[in-house]
Design a protein around this motif. Structure first.
Motif, PDB file in Angstrom:
ATOM      1  N   GLY A  35      -2.472   5.307  -7.412  1.00 23.31           N
ATOM      2  CA  GLY A  35      -1.530   4.679  -8.324  1.00 23.31           C
ATOM      3  C   GLY A  35      -1.661   5.211  -9.743  1.00 23.31           C
ATOM      4  N   TRP A  36      -0.750   4.770 -10.577  1.00 25.74           N
ATOM      5  CA  TRP A  36      -0.731   5.189 -11.981  1.00 25.74           C
ATOM      6  C   TRP A  36      -1.578   4.242 -12.809  1.00 25.74           C
ATOM      7  N   LYS A  37      -2.245   4.800 -13.842  1.00 31.58           N
ATOM      8  CA  LYS A  37      -3.138   3.997 -14.676  1.00 31.58           C
ATOM      9  C   LYS A  37      -2.714   4.083 -16.130  1.00 31.58           C
ATOM     10  N   VAL A  38      -2.805   2.945 -16.813  1.00 28.31           N
ATOM     11  CA  VAL A  38      -2.506   2.871 -18.248  1.00 28.31           C
ATOM     12  C   VAL A  38      -3.644   2.100 -18.917  1.00 28.31           C
ATOM     13  N   THR A  39      -3.625   2.108 -20.242  1.00 25.78           N
ATOM     14  CA  THR A  39      -4.720   1.450 -20.967  1.00 25.78           C
ATOM     15  C   THR A  39      -4.272   0.190 -21.691  1.00 25.78           C
ATOM     16  N   HIS A  40      -3.009  -0.240 -21.452  1.00 27.80           N
ATOM     17  CA  HIS A  40      -2.537  -1.460 -22.093  1.00 27.80           C
ATOM     18  C   HIS A  40      -1.447  -2.086 -21.236  1.00 27.80           C
ATOM     19  N   TYR A  41      -1.407  -3.417 -21.225  1.00 27.79           N
ATOM     20  CA  TYR A  41      -0.413  -4.106 -20.398  1.00 27.79           C
ATOM     21  C   TYR A  41       1.016  -3.823 -20.834  1.00 27.79           C
ATOM     22  N   GLN A  42       1.251  -3.630 -22.125  1.00 30.58           N
ATOM     23  CA  GLN A  42       2.618  -3.341 -22.565  1.00 30.58           C
ATOM     24  C   GLN A  42       3.124  -2.029 -21.971  1.00 30.58           C
ATOM     25  N   GLU A  43       2.215  -1.089 -21.815  1.00 29.45           N
ATOM     26  CA  GLU A  43       2.587   0.174 -21.165  1.00 29.45           C
ATOM     27  C   GLU A  43       2.929  -0.059 -19.699  1.00 29.45           C
ATOM     28  N   ALA A  44       2.132  -0.903 -19.046  1.00 27.90           N
ATOM     29  CA  ALA A  44       2.398  -1.203 -17.640  1.00 27.90           C
ATOM     30  C   ALA A  44       3.752  -1.884 -17.475  1.00 27.90           C
ATOM     31  N   ILE A  45       4.071  -2.826 -18.362  1.00 28.57           N
ATOM     32  CA  ILE A  45       5.359  -3.526 -18.295  1.00 28.57           C
ATOM     33  C   ILE A  45       6.514  -2.536 -18.446  1.00 28.57           C
ATOM     34  N   ALA A  46       6.387  -1.617 -19.409  1.00 29.14           N
ATOM     35  CA  ALA A  46       7.456  -0.642 -19.648  1.00 29.14           C
ATOM     36  C   ALA A  46       7.679   0.240 -18.423  1.00 29.14           C
TER      37      ALA A  46
ATOM     38  N   PRO B  64      -9.909   1.444 -17.278  1.00 29.03           N
ATOM     39  CA  PRO B  64     -10.408   1.038 -15.959  1.00 29.03           C
ATOM     40  C   PRO B  64      -9.845  -0.324 -15.582  1.00 29.03           C
ATOM     41  N   PRO B  65      -9.856  -0.658 -14.268  1.00 36.76           N
ATOM     42  CA  PRO B  65      -9.260  -1.930 -13.847  1.00 36.76           C
ATOM     43  C   PRO B  65      -9.963  -3.115 -14.494  1.00 36.76           C
ATOM     44  N   ILE B  66      -9.182  -4.144 -14.818  1.00 37.38           N
ATOM     45  CA  ILE B  66      -9.739  -5.357 -15.415  1.00 37.38           C
ATOM     46  C   ILE B  66     -10.840  -5.936 -14.540  1.00 37.38           C
ATOM     47  N   HIS B  67     -10.554  -6.035 -13.258  1.00 32.07           N
ATOM     48  CA  HIS B  67     -11.462  -6.706 -12.338  1.00 32.07           C
ATOM     49  C   HIS B  67     -11.133  -6.232 -10.939  1.00 32.07           C
ATOM     50  N   ARG B  68     -12.122  -5.919 -10.149  1.00 33.20           N
ATOM     51  CA  ARG B  68     -11.860  -5.404  -8.813  1.00 33.20           C
ATOM     52  C   ARG B  68     -11.066  -6.382  -7.964  1.00 33.20           C
ATOM     53  N   SER B  69     -11.220  -7.693  -8.234  1.00 31.24           N
ATOM     54  CA  SER B  69     -10.485  -8.671  -7.444  1.00 31.24           C
ATOM     55  C   SER B  69      -8.990  -8.614  -7.719  1.00 31.24           C
ATOM     56  N   VAL B  70      -8.584  -7.946  -8.804  1.00 31.20           N
ATOM     57  CA  VAL B  70      -7.159  -7.815  -9.127  1.00 31.20           C
ATOM     58  C   VAL B  70      -6.555  -6.636  -8.382  1.00 31.20           C
ATOM     59  N   ASP B  71      -7.373  -5.670  -8.034  1.00 36.47           N
ATOM     60  CA  ASP B  71      -6.855  -4.410  -7.495  1.00 36.47           C
ATOM     61  C   ASP B  71      -6.995  -4.396  -5.973  1.00 36.47           C
ATOM     62  N   TRP B  72      -6.233  -5.282  -5.313  1.00 40.09           N
ATOM     63  CA  TRP B  72      -6.384  -5.470  -3.882  1.00 40.09           C
ATOM     64  C   TRP B  72      -6.043  -4.221  -3.085  1.00 40.09           C
ATOM     65  N   ASN B  73      -5.164  -3.388  -3.585  1.00 36.60           N
ATOM     66  CA  ASN B  73      -4.745  -2.184  -2.851  1.00 36.60           C
ATOM     67  C   ASN B  73      -5.194  -0.929  -3.588  1.00 36.60           C
TER      68      ASN B  73
ATOM     69  N   ALA C 243       0.804  -1.218   0.000  1.00 35.67           N
ATOM     70  CA  ALA C 243       0.000   0.000   0.000  1.00 35.67           C
ATOM     71  C   ALA C 243       0.842   1.275   0.000  1.00 35.67           C
ATOM     72  N   SER C 244       2.076   1.193   0.477  1.00 36.17           N
ATOM     73  CA  SER C 244       2.919   2.388   0.540  1.00 36.17           C
ATOM     74  C   SER C 244       3.722   2.608  -0.741  1.00 36.17           C
ATOM     75  N   HIS C 245       3.484   1.804  -1.759  1.00 34.47           N
ATOM     76  CA  HIS C 245       4.214   1.933  -3.019  1.00 34.47           C
ATOM     77  C   HIS C 245       3.247   2.162  -4.176  1.00 34.47           C
ATOM     78  N   ASN C 246       3.771   2.775  -5.202  1.00 31.21           N
ATOM     79  CA  ASN C 246       2.965   3.102  -6.383  1.00 31.21           C
ATOM     80  C   ASN C 246       2.547   1.831  -7.121  1.00 31.21           C
ATOM     81  N   GLN C 247       1.231   1.678  -7.306  1.00 27.93           N
ATOM     82  CA  GLN C 247       0.723   0.525  -8.063  1.00 27.93           C
ATOM     83  C   GLN C 247       0.395   0.970  -9.486  1.00 27.93           C
ATOM     84  N   ILE C 248       0.929   0.240 -10.452  1.00 23.02           N
ATOM     85  CA  ILE C 248       0.651   0.525 -11.855  1.00 23.02           C
ATOM     86  C   ILE C 248      -0.353  -0.502 -12.357  1.00 23.02           C
ATOM     87  N   GLY C 249      -1.516  -0.030 -12.774  1.00 17.92           N
ATOM     88  CA  GLY C 249      -2.565  -0.934 -13.223  1.00 17.92           C
ATOM     89  C   GLY C 249      -3.304  -0.372 -14.418  1.00 17.92           C
ATOM     90  N   LEU C 250      -4.268  -1.143 -14.878  1.00 18.22           N
ATOM     91  CA  LEU C 250      -5.047  -0.737 -16.040  1.00 18.22           C
ATOM     92  C   LEU C 250      -6.167   0.208 -15.641  1.00 18.22           C
TER      93      LEU C 250
END
Length: 297
Positions: A212-223, A197-206, A188-195
């Motif tokens: 956190g930062w939001k992107v619209t594609h997984y390749q962006e998140a990986i980078a 809108p989020p894929i699924h609420r069960s993925v976004d535990w924190n 919770a004290s670190h920046n979470q990079i996710g999609l």
């Protein structure tokens, strides 16, 4: 209004003379008289003002201009054939296109194999493949297909893949340097990079406060993760290359470090599908239900 100087039949005869190697052979192939073919090609050349063929002995040979026109004539023949096939397919209620909505986290290998099986029998039916971060059943129209991790409680869907999500970060990130296993509240004290809108609420535990930062594609998140800008939950099949080359590392968490989602093939009304969509559905079922095939994780 444009009025053509030539007819499709003239272009068809022109192609036949070239393909058969002469007027006599083309006349036999088309079951026409040789004089009618001579007349058709002569009239075509006269109306265009361009020499397409010249006769050398008993063989008709293309002129340089004829080679250019032959390529265009072949394209014209294919377009006419496509138009007539489309009319025939519509008469048989064969759909001209299918909308296929696919979740961004869906593994593609088996999906593409199913599409490859569909293509030779598609009769020109066009696939519109729409990748979506959110694939919700409510967005479906009659005749559409959807691959989604969202399975409505009042619906059944064809199970496709189990997708494993891992918490990942760069090897130099502070979380990677802490003793394992990590308590969940350390994330919770670190920046979470996710999609978004989020894929699924069960993925976004924190992600309860949408931080956190939001992107619209997984390749962006990986980078971004590779730059050490945070941590994120990524599908294993999409992060495999980064895990292999060491640019991302998995975090070990208390209570387990893997989360699992399942994807399903959905349609609004199975009884309302056209013949092309039925065929695509069979190809997908054959691919995913084959006993020798294993889900991609």
């Amino acid at each position: 209004m444009f009025r053509p100087k030539s007819t499709f039949e003239q272009w068809r005869i022109f192609q036949a003379v070239v393909d058969c190697g002469g007027y006599a052979q083309a006349a036999e192939a088309l079951n026409k008289s040789q004089s009618s073919l001579n007349h058709a090609v002569a009239k075509l050349q006269q109306s265009l003002g361009v020499a397409l063929l010249e006769v050398r002995g008993r063989k008709a040979v293309l002129t340089p201009a004829g080679e250019i026109f032959l390529k265009r004539a072949r394209q014209l023949s294919l377009q006419v054939e496509d138009l007539e096939n489309l009319a025939d397919n519509l008469e048989r209620q064969w759909e001209p296109q299918i909308n296929l909505y696919v979740s961004t986290l869906q593994p593609r290998e088996r999906l593409y194999r199913a599409l490859a099986r569909f293509y030779p029998r598609s009769r020109g039916c066009r696939i519109n493949l729409h990748e979506r971060v959110h694939c919700h059943f409510s967005a479906l129209q009659l005749g559409d297909l959807m691959i989604s991790e969202h399975l409505p409680s009042d619906r059944t869907g064809l199970p496709l893949d189990e997708v494993t999500l891992l918490p990942l970060c760069a090897p130099g990130h502070p979380l990677a340097c802490e003793p394992a296993p990590l308590p969940l509240d350390r994330l919770a004290s670190h920046n979470q990079i996710g999609l978004h809108p989020p894929i699924h609420r069960s993925v976004d535990w924190n992600d309860a406060e949408d931080t956190g930062w939001k992107v619209t594609h997984y390749q962006e998140a990986i980078a971004l993760l590779q730059q050490g800008l945070g941590y994120g939950w990524l599908p294993r099949h999409l992060a495999n290359c980064a895990l292999t080359d060491g640019s991302l590392v998995p975090l070990t968490l208390e209570g387990g470090s893997e989360r699992h989602l399942y994807t399903y093939l959905l349609t609004m009304s199975p009884d309302a599908l056209g013949p092309a969509t039925e065929l695509l559905l069979r190809c997908l079922r054959d691919e995913y239900q084959h006993p020798d095939k294993r889900p991609e994780r």
